[in-house]
Design a protein around this motif. Structure first.
Motif, short mmCIF file in Angstrom:
data_model
loop_
_atom_site.label_atom_id
_atom_site.label_comp_id
_atom_site.label_asym_id
_atom_site.label_seq_id
_atom_site.Cartn_x
_atom_site.Cartn_y
_atom_site.Cartn_z
N ASP A 121 14.48 -2.82 4.77
CA ASP A 121 15.82 -2.92 5.35
C ASP A 121 16.16 -4.39 5.56
O ASP A 121 15.28 -5.24 5.71
N GLU A 122 17.45 -4.69 5.57
CA GLU A 122 17.91 -6.07 5.68
C GLU A 122 17.41 -6.78 6.93
O GLU A 122 17.17 -7.99 6.91
N GLU A 123 17.25 -6.06 8.02
CA GLU A 123 16.85 -6.70 9.28
C GLU A 123 15.35 -6.95 9.38
O GLU A 123 14.89 -7.58 10.33
N VAL A 124 14.57 -6.50 8.40
CA VAL A 124 13.12 -6.68 8.44
C VAL A 124 12.77 -8.14 8.12
O VAL A 124 13.27 -8.72 7.15
N ASP A 125 11.92 -8.73 8.94
CA ASP A 125 11.41 -10.08 8.71
C ASP A 125 10.34 -9.98 7.61
O ASP A 125 9.24 -9.44 7.84
N ILE A 126 10.65 -10.48 6.43
CA ILE A 126 9.77 -10.33 5.27
C ILE A 126 8.42 -11.01 5.51
O ILE A 126 7.37 -10.45 5.20
N GLY A 127 8.44 -12.19 6.07
CA GLY A 127 7.18 -12.90 6.34
C GLY A 127 6.28 -12.13 7.28
O GLY A 127 5.08 -12.01 7.05
N ARG A 128 6.86 -11.60 8.33
CA ARG A 128 6.06 -10.81 9.28
C ARG A 128 5.56 -9.53 8.62
O ARG A 128 4.41 -9.11 8.84
N PHE A 129 6.39 -8.88 7.80
CA PHE A 129 5.97 -7.67 7.10
C PHE A 129 4.75 -7.95 6.22
O PHE A 129 3.77 -7.22 6.24
N VAL A 130 4.83 -9.02 5.44
CA VAL A 130 3.72 -9.35 4.54
C VAL A 130 2.46 -9.67 5.32
O VAL A 130 1.38 -9.17 5.00
N THR A 131 2.59 -10.48 6.36
CA THR A 131 1.39 -10.89 7.09
C THR A 131 0.78 -9.78 7.93
O THR A 131 -0.44 -9.76 8.14
N THR A 132 1.59 -8.85 8.41
CA THR A 132 1.04 -7.78 9.26
C THR A 132 0.73 -6.50 8.52
O THR A 132 -0.18 -5.77 8.90
N GLN A 133 1.46 -6.19 7.46
CA GLN A 133 1.28 -4.92 6.76
C GLN A 133 0.48 -5.05 5.46
O GLN A 133 -0.31 -4.16 5.14
N VAL A 134 0.69 -6.13 4.72
CA VAL A 134 0.08 -6.25 3.39
C VAL A 134 -1.21 -7.08 3.44
O VAL A 134 -2.25 -6.63 2.96
N GLN A 135 -1.14 -8.26 4.03
CA GLN A 135 -2.32 -9.13 4.04
C GLN A 135 -3.46 -8.56 4.88
O GLN A 135 -4.61 -8.98 4.69
N THR A 136 -3.18 -7.64 5.75
CA THR A 136 -4.23 -7.06 6.60
C THR A 136 -4.90 -5.84 5.98
O THR A 136 -5.83 -5.29 6.58
N LEU A 137 -4.46 -5.41 4.81
CA LEU A 137 -5.13 -4.29 4.14
C LEU A 137 -6.57 -4.70 3.82
O LEU A 137 -6.81 -5.81 3.32
N PRO A 138 -7.53 -3.84 4.09
CA PRO A 138 -8.92 -4.17 3.77
C PRO A 138 -9.08 -4.45 2.28
O PRO A 138 -8.57 -3.70 1.44
N GLY A 139 -9.75 -5.54 1.94
CA GLY A 139 -10.00 -5.88 0.54
C GLY A 139 -9.01 -6.86 -0.05
O GLY A 139 -9.17 -7.30 -1.20
N VAL A 140 -7.97 -7.25 0.67
CA VAL A 140 -6.99 -8.21 0.17
C VAL A 140 -7.50 -9.62 0.42
O VAL A 140 -7.86 -9.97 1.53
#
Length: 74
Positions: A42-61
């Motif tokens: 969604d437009e209001e989502v902070d992309i940087g925060r999304f990547v650092t909290t949702q994607v980079q924290t996946l085990p094995g990344v």
């Protein structure tokens, strides 16, 4: 794009599909990175925060490289 720990690409892909509701597509790729993931945010989502909290924290990344798209041409 994601770089994964050796032997972990399929597990990372599965974890993303199972745990991140905004994931649209996940592909294994060749080259410097192991996976490419497409998210619809969604437009209001902070992309940087999304990547650092949702994607980079996946085990094995190990590493991520983020590209932002602007317009889809059809």
């Amino acid at each position: 794009m994601l770089k994964c720990e050796l032997g972990q690409a399929y597990e990372v892909a599965d974890a993303a599909v199972q745990s991140i509701g905004q994931v649209s597509e996940v592909y294994s790729i060749s080259g410097q990175y192991d996976l490419i993931m497409k998210f619809h945010l969604d437009e209001e989502v902070d992309i940087g925060r999304f990547v650092t909290t949702q994607v980079q924290t996946l085990p094995g990344v190990k590493d991520t490289f983020t590209l932002i798209t602007f317009k889809a041409f059809t």
